[in-house]
Scaffold this motif. Structure first.
Motif, PDB file in Angstrom:
ATOM      1  N   UNK A 220     -25.625 -65.518  18.425  1.00 12.81           N
ATOM      2  CA  UNK A 220     -25.644 -65.209  19.931  1.00 12.81           C
ATOM      3  C   UNK A 220     -25.084 -63.704  20.050  1.00 12.81           C
ATOM      4  N   UNK A 221     -24.204 -63.271  19.260  1.00 11.38           N
ATOM      5  CA  UNK A 221     -23.722 -61.689  19.194  1.00 11.38           C
ATOM      6  C   UNK A 221     -24.890 -60.848  19.074  1.00 11.38           C
ATOM      7  N   UNK A 222     -25.981 -61.055  18.003  1.00 13.02           N
ATOM      8  CA  UNK A 222     -27.130 -60.366  18.056  1.00 13.02           C
ATOM      9  C   UNK A 222     -27.976 -60.372  19.097  1.00 13.02           C
ATOM     10  N   UNK A 223     -28.045 -61.677  19.723  1.00 11.03           N
ATOM     11  CA  UNK A 223     -28.792 -61.745  21.049  1.00 11.03           C
ATOM     12  C   UNK A 223     -28.273 -61.045  22.069  1.00 11.03           C
TER      13      UNK A 223
ATOM     14  N   UNK B 294     -26.289 -58.302  21.857  1.00 10.53           N
ATOM     15  CA  UNK B 294     -26.407 -57.028  21.848  1.00 10.53           C
ATOM     16  C   UNK B 294     -27.985 -56.689  22.200  1.00 10.53           C
ATOM     17  N   UNK B 295     -28.899 -57.316  21.946  1.00  9.86           N
ATOM     18  CA  UNK B 295     -30.227 -57.078  22.312  1.00  9.86           C
ATOM     19  C   UNK B 295     -30.345 -57.015  23.840  1.00  9.86           C
ATOM     20  N   UNK B 296     -29.643 -58.019  24.533  1.00  7.57           N
ATOM     21  CA  UNK B 296     -29.633 -58.260  26.121  1.00  7.57           C
ATOM     22  C   UNK B 296     -29.237 -56.945  26.641  1.00  7.57           C
TER      23      UNK B 296
ATOM     24  N   UNK C 259     -32.992 -59.651  20.197  1.00  7.82           N
ATOM     25  CA  UNK C 259     -32.813 -61.128  21.029  1.00  7.82           C
ATOM     26  C   UNK C 259     -33.917 -61.954  19.835  1.00  7.82           C
ATOM     27  N   UNK C 260     -35.122 -61.646  19.769  1.00  5.64           N
ATOM     28  CA  UNK C 260     -36.072 -62.294  18.613  1.00  5.64           C
ATOM     29  C   UNK C 260     -35.057 -62.559  17.396  1.00  5.64           C
TER      30      UNK C 260
ATOM     31  N   UNK D 148     -35.663 -52.396  21.144  1.00  9.54           N
ATOM     32  CA  UNK D 148     -34.982 -52.902  20.131  1.00  9.54           C
ATOM     33  C   UNK D 148     -34.129 -53.968  20.624  1.00  9.54           C
ATOM     34  N   UNK D 149     -33.822 -53.967  21.837  1.00  8.08           N
ATOM     35  CA  UNK D 149     -33.192 -54.958  22.622  1.00  8.08           C
ATOM     36  C   UNK D 149     -33.689 -56.312  22.444  1.00  8.08           C
TER      37      UNK D 149
END
Length: 187
Positions: free
Chosen positions: A10-13, A15-17, A168-169, A163-164
């Motif tokens: 969720x942290x990676x997602x 960060x993308x958001x 998210x992917x 990149x976001x």
């Protein structure tokens, strides 16, 4: 490594958001976005300089001969903060160069992480692609840094959105890659 990343998918997602939101701000409010970047950087530099200077001054009762280093860091931070307020154009250009260096380093590290994850998750190319986009962005900014704040902001916005979306992917793929024990069971 996969368990660590999967646990924090969720942290990676997120960060993308945040990158996607920032990218849209760069497109729809470019002057405000650039001004905000410059102001935040200037405020940080001045605050950091003030804290370092206070640390150097407050340490005078201790037997430390290296206080001059902290004092110099403090004066440098205050000077950069003042330069930011009195010459925001120079700060904006310098900030673009910092962003390019950060993007280049981030891209390389994303590719390294993807290579390390290649045997643990399928389609690690998402992270490789995010790294390549970051590297390409860095080279474009370094190639034409003075091409215009608006054009560069749109480039930054495009990079952030692409990149976001890719991050998210990656976050969603990591969520599916979590071991069964790490999955949250509904009550």
């Amino acid at each position: 490594m996969l368990q660590y990343y999967a646990k924090l998918w969720w942290v990676v997602a997120l960060r993308g958001l945040f990158a996607v939101i920032f990218g849209f701000c760069a497109f729809f409010a470019p002057i405000v976005t650039l001004a905000a970047l410059v102001i935040v950087f200037g405020a940080y530099a001045a605050a950091d300089g003030l804290v370092a200077l206070l640390m150097a001054i407050s340490g005078k009762d201790r037997e430390t001969s290296d206080r001059w280093i902290l004092a110099l860091q403090g004066l440098l931070g205050l000077g950069v903060g003042a330069l930011t307020w009195f010459s925001p154009a120079i700060t904006a250009l310098s900030l673009l160069l910092y962003i390019a260096a950060w993007s280049l380093a981030t891209g390389v590290l994303q590719i390294v992480a993807a290579i390390r994850l290649r045997k643990e998750i399928p389609n690690e190319w998402w992270l490789i692609l995010a790294g390549l986009v970051s590297i390409a962005f860095a080279f474009l900014v370094l190639w034409q840094p003075v091409a215009g704040a608006l054009a560069v902001l749109w480039l930054i916005g495009s990079w952030a959105i692409v990149c976001g979306i890719l991050l998210i992917g990656v976050g969603l793929r990591l969520r599916r890659a979590r071991p069964d024990a790490a999955r949250v069971q509904p009550a």
